[in-house]
Scaffold this motif. Structure first.
Motif, PDB file in Angstrom:
ATOM      1  N   ASN A 305     124.437  24.033  -0.073  1.00  0.00           N
ATOM      2  CA  ASN A 305     123.615  23.602   1.055  1.00  0.00           C
ATOM      3  C   ASN A 305     122.172  24.074   0.888  1.00  0.00           C
ATOM      4  N   SER A 306     121.971  25.328   0.465  1.00  0.00           N
ATOM      5  CA  SER A 306     120.609  25.848   0.277  1.00  0.00           C
ATOM      6  C   SER A 306     119.880  25.082  -0.814  1.00  0.00           C
ATOM      7  N   VAL A 307     120.561  24.811  -1.934  1.00  0.00           N
ATOM      8  CA  VAL A 307     119.929  24.073  -3.042  1.00  0.00           C
ATOM      9  C   VAL A 307     119.536  22.676  -2.590  1.00  0.00           C
ATOM     10  N   ASN A 308     120.434  21.978  -1.892  1.00  0.00           N
ATOM     11  CA  ASN A 308     120.125  20.615  -1.445  1.00  0.00           C
ATOM     12  C   ASN A 308     119.005  20.598  -0.408  1.00  0.00           C
ATOM     13  N   ARG A 309     118.973  21.601   0.471  1.00  0.00           N
ATOM     14  CA  ARG A 309     117.920  21.667   1.491  1.00  0.00           C
ATOM     15  C   ARG A 309     116.554  21.929   0.844  1.00  0.00           C
ATOM     16  N   PHE A 310     116.488  22.862  -0.077  1.00  0.00           N
ATOM     17  CA  PHE A 310     115.221  23.140  -0.763  1.00  0.00           C
ATOM     18  C   PHE A 310     114.827  21.982  -1.661  1.00  0.00           C
ATOM     19  N   SER A 311     115.817  21.269  -2.194  1.00  0.00           N
ATOM     20  CA  SER A 311     115.519  20.099  -3.018  1.00  0.00           C
ATOM     21  C   SER A 311     114.798  19.029  -2.194  1.00  0.00           C
ATOM     22  N   ARG A 312     115.292  18.785  -0.977  1.00  0.00           N
ATOM     23  CA  ARG A 312     114.636  17.779  -0.128  1.00  0.00           C
ATOM     24  C   ARG A 312     113.222  18.217   0.243  1.00  0.00           C
ATOM     25  N   MET A 313     113.052  19.493   0.569  1.00  0.00           N
ATOM     26  CA  MET A 313     111.750  19.980   0.997  1.00  0.00           C
ATOM     27  C   MET A 313     110.731  19.919  -0.139  1.00  0.00           C
ATOM     28  N   PHE A 314     111.103  20.415  -1.325  1.00  0.00           N
ATOM     29  CA  PHE A 314     110.155  20.428  -2.446  1.00  0.00           C
ATOM     30  C   PHE A 314     109.992  19.045  -3.068  1.00  0.00           C
ATOM     31  N   ALA A 315     110.992  18.174  -2.921  1.00  0.00           N
ATOM     32  CA  ALA A 315     110.835  16.803  -3.418  1.00  0.00           C
ATOM     33  C   ALA A 315     109.736  16.097  -2.643  1.00  0.00           C
ATOM     34  N   GLU A 343     117.413  32.184  -0.857  1.00  0.00           N
ATOM     35  CA  GLU A 343     116.443  31.124  -0.559  1.00  0.00           C
ATOM     36  C   GLU A 343     115.026  31.559  -0.888  1.00  0.00           C
ATOM     37  N   GLU A 344     114.726  32.853  -0.756  1.00  0.00           N
ATOM     38  CA  GLU A 344     113.403  33.326  -1.183  1.00  0.00           C
ATOM     39  C   GLU A 344     113.262  33.206  -2.690  1.00  0.00           C
ATOM     40  N   VAL A 345     114.341  33.475  -3.431  1.00  0.00           N
ATOM     41  CA  VAL A 345     114.311  33.298  -4.883  1.00  0.00           C
ATOM     42  C   VAL A 345     114.068  31.827  -5.227  1.00  0.00           C
ATOM     43  N   LEU A 346     114.816  30.937  -4.588  1.00  0.00           N
ATOM     44  CA  LEU A 346     114.641  29.503  -4.839  1.00  0.00           C
ATOM     45  C   LEU A 346     113.224  29.052  -4.513  1.00  0.00           C
ATOM     46  N   GLY A 347     112.706  29.518  -3.360  1.00  0.00           N
ATOM     47  CA  GLY A 347     111.367  29.111  -2.953  1.00  0.00           C
ATOM     48  C   GLY A 347     110.304  29.547  -3.947  1.00  0.00           C
ATOM     49  N   ASN A 348     110.371  30.795  -4.409  1.00  0.00           N
ATOM     50  CA  ASN A 348     109.382  31.291  -5.368  1.00  0.00           C
ATOM     51  C   ASN A 348     109.439  30.535  -6.682  1.00  0.00           C
ATOM     52  N   LEU A 349     110.660  30.288  -7.183  1.00  0.00           N
ATOM     53  CA  LEU A 349     110.792  29.615  -8.477  1.00  0.00           C
ATOM     54  C   LEU A 349     110.373  28.144  -8.395  1.00  0.00           C
ATOM     55  N   LEU A 350     110.753  27.471  -7.327  1.00  0.00           N
ATOM     56  CA  LEU A 350     110.349  26.061  -7.172  1.00  0.00           C
ATOM     57  C   LEU A 350     108.842  25.951  -6.944  1.00  0.00           C
ATOM     58  N   ASP A 351     108.252  26.928  -6.232  1.00  0.00           N
ATOM     59  CA  ASP A 351     106.804  26.910  -6.016  1.00  0.00           C
ATOM     60  C   ASP A 351     106.067  27.071  -7.339  1.00  0.00           C
TER      61      ASP A 351
END
Length: 446
Positions: A305-315, A343-351
């Motif tokens: 769920n976290s991966v898919n949510r961050f995927s939509r936001m960063f997409a 989610e902070e890890v995902l956010g930093n890496l995707l940013d």
């Protein structure tokens, strides 16, 4: 240090083996003597038979063979023999002796004696010998012998039977030790599982559910769980409150600097310093959370769920910049990691990936043999292999042409270390840029 279960297995197994070994030796010695006593008893009975026969024909000892009805005495070297020596030294013997004689003692005794003897003709025999005095006062030496082959064979059979029997007893004893240990350790296993569950559900353990020996420990664990839960919760709330409190003055400073920049003032250095201050504060707050997370939390997070949510936001963010983010995520990936941390890890890496990519970013999350692998790749310039270790260090920036603090990877590494997870930098095989690979170990997978 060995676990209680292994201690019980080892001590129980050693005790069982020692008991079985000692029991085997003692019982074998006892049965060995019993076999010899039975052999000697039979030999004594045969000796009595010869004495009775001799008392009936004291004047004609040659007729002894006719009074003893045993085919073995008539069979040459059958292993069963008798011999009588008269007062005049004349020897009368069973046909089974042929021309041989029994090696009886030269001086006899009025008491029956049983001894082992060996001769060239007869091999090993056991002899029952006694000097008797008949009613006419004459003394006769009476001896009966039996081959020891039957005695040795019976003892060997007894030994084999004992070994088989006690081997079975040893196996049953070891199995009993394992089952008994499992039964005793079951309440401790239940306590371990219940502690993990109660941490999540915030319920107290009930001492009545455990043996009386464990009940006092249950009370202490309840107190410790409540205290640790309170400390962790309070620390994380303080970190969140501090972060919220710092955002307002930081935003005010940023707005003021932007206003000054609009009036033509040089604010680049001040904005850069503020960016670094925000990043350092963010990392410090992350470390506060890290010190109260990892093995001290049993939270469940739906990683899919976290991966898919961050995927939509960063997409959506990538689309505004003319870029594209593609995601492949296995369903039902659940991990024992705090949602805010992962989610902070995902956010930093995707940013970082969005900042450095040219056109494309890809993110994959899948199960692997080590646990769960999360990979973020881009088609940017990447990082040379010789510079990758430096890029993972706190605040190191290899390229200052793009705005940033260089702390995104460092914060991610700090948070992942709290869970014994790993982060590696590599070259992307599909997009050609940087590949950031995270492995969450199997103990974190729910």
């Amino acid at each position: 240090m060995l676990s209680l279960r292994k201690r019980a297995w080892i001590s129980g197994g050693v005790s069982a083996l020692v008991a079985v070994t000692v029991g085997t030796l003692l019982l074998y010695s006892f049965l060995n003597q019993k076999v010899l006593d039975r052999f000697d008893s039979t030999l004594a009975d045969r000796h009595t038979q010869i004495v009775v026969a001799l008392s009936n024909v004291p004047d004609d000892p040659d007729g002894l063979g006719d009074l003893i009805f045993d085919p073995a005495y008539q069979t040459p070297l059958s292993g069963r023999y008798w011999q009588v020596v008269g007062p005049d030294g004349q020897i009368y013997a069973s046909a089974s002796l042929l021309d041989g004689t029994l090696p009886v003692p030269q001086t006899g005794s009025g008491k029956l004696t049983l001894t082992d003897a060996e001769s060239t003709e007869l091999d090993q025999v056991r002899i029952a010998h006694q000097v008797i005095t008949l009613e006419d006062g004459s003394e006769w030496s009476v001896a009966v012998a039996e081959s020891r082959a039957d005695l040795v064979a019976e003892r060997a059979e007894t030994r084999r039977s004992l070994i088989v029997a006690f081997a079975l007893v040893a196996v049953l004893g070891l199995a009993s030790t394992i089952l008994q240990t499992a039964a005793i350790a079951r309440p401790l296993d239940k306590l371990r599982r219940d502690v993990a569950h109660r941490w999540e559900s915030e319920e107290a353990l009930d001492g009545k559910d455990y043996p009386e020996e464990v009940a006092p420990l249950v009370g202490d664990i309840n107190t410790l769980l409540a205290r640790n839960r309170d400390i962790v919760g309070r620390s994380r709330r303080q970190a969140a409150d501090l972060a919220h409190a710092l955002k307002t003055p930081s935003a005010i400073l940023r707005n003021e600097l932007s206003a000054l920049a609009g009036k033509g003032r040089a604010t680049d250095k001040a904005l850069d310093a503020l960016d670094r201050l925000d990043a350092q504060l963010g990392r410090s707050l992350a470390r506060i959370r890290m010190s109260n997370t990892g093995e001290t939390t049993f939270a469940r997070t739906d990683l899919s769920n976290s991966v898919n949510r961050f995927s939509r936001m960063f997409a959506a963010m990538a689309k505004r910049d003319g870029k594209e983010l593609s995601t492949v995520c296995e369903p039902n990936l659940t991990i024992r990691v705090d949602a805010q941390d992962i989610e902070e890890v995902l956010g930093n890496l995707l940013d970082n990936a969005l900042k450095w990519c040219r056109r494309a970013i890809s993110m994959t999350a899948r199960r692997v043999s080590q646990g769960i692998e999360l990979t973020i790749e881009d088609d940017g310039p990447g990082i040379a292999e010789k510079d990758r270790n430096a890029a993972l260090q706190s605040g190191r920036r290899l390229d200052t042409s793009t705005p940033g603090t260089g702390l995104g990877l460092a914060i991610a590494i700090d948070l992942l270390k709290a869970y014994d997870a790993t982060l590696e930098l590599d070259a992307s095989q599909t997009l050609g840029g940087l590949a950031v690979r995270i492995v969450l170990p199997r103990q974190l997978v729910r």
